[in-house]
Scaffold this active site. Structure first.
Site, PDB file in Angstrom:
ATOM      1  CG  HIS A 258      -4.289   4.599  -0.348  1.00  0.00           C
ATOM      2  ND1 HIS A 258      -3.387   3.570  -0.400  1.00  0.00           N
ATOM      3  CD2 HIS A 258      -4.478   4.975  -1.631  1.00  0.00           C
ATOM      4  CE1 HIS A 258      -3.041   3.357  -1.661  1.00  0.00           C
ATOM      5  NE2 HIS A 258      -3.700   4.184  -2.427  1.00  0.00           N
TER       6      HIS A 258
ATOM      7  CG  ASP B  36      -1.810   1.180   1.305  1.00  0.00           C
ATOM      8  OD1 ASP B  36      -1.414   2.279   0.873  1.00  0.00           O
ATOM      9  OD2 ASP B  36      -2.950   1.009   1.753  1.00  0.00           O
ATOM     10  CG  HIS B  37       1.344   4.372  -3.143  1.00  0.00           C
ATOM     11  ND1 HIS B  37       0.073   4.082  -3.539  1.00  0.00           N
ATOM     12  CD2 HIS B  37       1.469   5.716  -3.238  1.00  0.00           C
ATOM     13  CE1 HIS B  37      -0.539   5.203  -3.870  1.00  0.00           C
ATOM     14  NE2 HIS B  37       0.278   6.215  -3.703  1.00  0.00           N
TER      15      HIS B  37
HETATM   16  C1  BG6 Z   1      -3.679   4.803  -6.067  1.00  0.00           C
HETATM   17  C2  BG6 Z   1      -5.042   4.872  -6.698  1.00  0.00           C
HETATM   18  O1  BG6 Z   1      -3.615   3.742  -5.142  1.00  0.00           O
HETATM   19  O2  BG6 Z   1      -3.422   6.020  -5.382  1.00  0.00           O
HETATM   20  C3  BG6 Z   1      -5.156   6.066  -7.635  1.00  0.00           C
HETATM   21  O3  BG6 Z   1      -5.281   3.681  -7.421  1.00  0.00           O
HETATM   22  C4  BG6 Z   1      -4.754   7.340  -6.928  1.00  0.00           C
HETATM   23  O4  BG6 Z   1      -6.480   6.190  -8.137  1.00  0.00           O
HETATM   24  C5  BG6 Z   1      -3.415   7.159  -6.225  1.00  0.00           C
HETATM   25  O5  BG6 Z   1      -4.673   8.379  -7.898  1.00  0.00           O
HETATM   26  C6  BG6 Z   1      -3.098   8.361  -5.362  1.00  0.00           C
HETATM   27  O6  BG6 Z   1      -1.775   8.257  -4.899  1.00  0.00           O
HETATM   28  P1  BG6 Z   1      -0.920   9.540  -4.525  1.00  0.00           P
HETATM   29  O7  BG6 Z   1       0.359   8.983  -4.017  1.00  0.00           O
HETATM   30  O8  BG6 Z   1      -0.791  10.341  -5.773  1.00  0.00           O
HETATM   31  O9  BG6 Z   1      -1.720  10.276  -3.480  1.00  0.00           O
END
Ligand code: BG6
Length: 513
Positions: A264, A201-202
């Site tokens: 997230h 989960d980044h």
């Molecule tokens: C991803 C989603 O996990 O997170 C995307 O699939 C979203 O839809 C993205 O745009 C948002 O990530 P960040 O790091 O740009 O906030």
């Protein structure tokens, strides 16, 4: 989670406390968007920062018929268009490129994995990988289960000699509902053991998300306040101004609840709520997070409209540009009821948090890109400072800004200079960039590094993942059963009116961000 001991001069923020073993990093979907935009640039930055071992190889694996040089050239172009701060020519690049290889999946005869196995067997002794392989599944989620099974069948899930390690990194979305997440876990666990699986989960790789634990548990002044005695409510916002870009086919099957809330948002919530772990070991941290997920109230599907609002963006203008309605986006059903916005109210039914509402909202095409946590404290007794002035007192807010202006700010009351007790809220601000003089590494750099080090603290465990689906499933069921409307909202707004009503019913309002 690593502690900062030996700081690499080339890349503060990533540490060399432990050294990555020689290994081979196999990218399934090696020519895809994720590999090109995130994984390979992150590996390049790690390599430049001297954080990768000398015995290291990247093997791209995908369906295109390419040789090593053609693949390297594609990677070079991709990294350059991903806006890397490093050059993609000259010695720095050549040193990195020397570690890149490619194997074609060659669908025609179904022998792709055999080719991969043979290539790994040939590379391994050459670089001294000693059986250490990391498989990164940057492929469509529908292929996760089969790929993991095939790796198992080919004997690639475990090192026969028993000396090397094998790890599987798996992207989100992990399942599309509770049942499919359980099924996927079961299938993965037939070929790999839980400690070989890294569910990514980044958001957990973001510096400011990790800072939640430091802010809470390395400071004395904050932690005593974080409970139902002092906290009125918590707001978590993950807002984006972009639309769905070219991901219509994926997004229309997914929606904001599955795309952002299930992973997230609930991960952030668990870090705000969890008790101090006994150590920073992966399982100690994940045990505490799991307790939060277990305490998160499962609503009844019939209650969905009381707790959740869903919305979808209509056409309009955003930052001076005309943008199309969600239903007119490419690869989206013109009658689609998929939500591009969700606002919800959650409760954590445990001793510390009972009765404190957690309001969360996320959406595409909102007024701006901002992710933050706003912790609103209860009001002080309004008995001092005269009748008019005590009405001016607003509750304290502690805001943790995850992006884009990473930092922490608090709002407190101050006396307006003058002869009476006029009161006004003022802001105290800490900005990461100002304080540390450099921007944080990309989330993927941290996460890839941890996966190679075998540190699973920032990855989801099977039980936690299923628990988050248990929270989200009744919402999906409720929407289906009740045919809940998907309220339209204008691009550049903060979502549909009904979202303001959801929080307004209890006399609160969304924070102005
Ligand atoms: C991803 C989603 O996990 O997170 C995307 O699939 C979203 O839809 C993205 O745009 C948002 O990530 P960040 O790091 O740009 O906030």
């Amino acid at each position: 989670m690593s502690l900062q001991l030996d700081i690499n001069p080339l890349r503060e923020g990533l540490t060399r406390e432990r050294v990555v073993d020689p290994c081979i990093f196999v990218v399934f979907g090696g020519t895809g968007d994720l590999a090109h935009k995130k994984l390979l640039p992150a590996l390049y930055h790690l390599s430049r920062a001297d954080l990768l071992p000398r015995g290291f190889a990247i093997v791209g694996y995908a369906s295109e018929h390419l040789n090593d040089d053609q693949y390297k050239e594609g990677v070079r172009q991709a990294i350059s268009s991903a806006g890397s701060f490093l050059p993609t020519t000259g010695k720095v690049w050549d040193d990195f490129a020397a570690h890149i290889y490619y194997v074609s999946r060659s669908d025609d005869d179904g022998t792709g994995l055999q080719h991969l196995k043979a290539r790994l067997a040939e590379l391994d002794p050459r670089i001294g990988a000693e059986g250490n392989y990391l498989y990164y599944l940057a492929i469509p989620p529908s292929a996760f289960a089969q790929t993991a099974q095939e790796l198992g069948k080919m004997g690639l899930a475990a090192d026969e000699s028993g000396k090397g390690w094998r790890r599987l990194v798996i992207e989100k979305p992990f399942g599309t509902d509770l049942q499919s997440a359980r099924d996927l876990n079961n299938i993965l666990l037939r070929s790999f053991t839980e400690d070989q699986i890294y569910r990514i989960d980044h958001y957990l790789g973001k510096e400011t998300v990790q800072n939640i634990l430091v802010f809470r548990f390395a400071n004395k002044f904050i932690e005593p306040l974080l409970n139902s005695r002092y906290v009125d409510s918590v707001q978590i916002t993950v807002a984006e101004s972009i639309g769905i870009e070219s991901r219509g086919a994926f997004y229309d099957r997914t929606g904001a609840l599955r795309d952002i809330v299930q992973n997230h948002v609930l991960q952030i919530l668990s870090l705000v709520c969890m008790e101090a772990p006994v150590s920073l070991d992966a399982d100690a941290v994940r045990d505490e997070k799991m307790k939060v997920f277990a305490a998160l109230r499962r609503m009844e599907p019939q209650q969905v409209d009381e707790f959740v609002v869903r919305g979808q963006y209509s056409g309009g203008s955003l930052l001076g540009e005309t943008v199309s309605a969600y239903r007119s986006e490419q690869d989206v059903d013109p009658q689609s009821t998929t939500e591009t916005f969700v606002a919800a109210k959650f409760f954590v039914d445990n001793w510390r948090w009972a009765g404190v509402p957690f309001y969360v909202r996320t959406g595409k095409r909102l007024a701006k890109r901002v992710s933050e946590i706003g912790i609103q404290l209860k009001s002080v007794p309004r008995v001092l400072f005269g009748k008019t002035h005590r009405e001016e007192i607003t509750p304290n807010v502690i805001a943790l800004n995850i992006q884009p202006d990473e930092g922490i700010s608090t709002l407190f009351q101050a006396k307006v200079p003058g002869l009476d007790y006029r009161i006004r809220p003022v802001k105290m601000n800490f900005l990461y960039e100002q304080a540390f003089g450099e921007s944080a590494p990309d989330a993927y750099e941290r996460l890839l590094m941890d996966a190679m080090l075998g540190d699973a603290g920032l990855f989801s465990r099977a039980d936690a993942l299923e628990a988050t689906w248990e929270v989200v499933q009744p919402i999906l069921d409720g929407w289906r059963m009740k045919q809940t409307p998907v309220y339209p909202y204008l691009p550049g707004s903060w979502g549909p009116r009904e979202s303001a009503e959801l929080i307004g019913r209890e006399g609160r309002a969304w924070r102005r961000l």
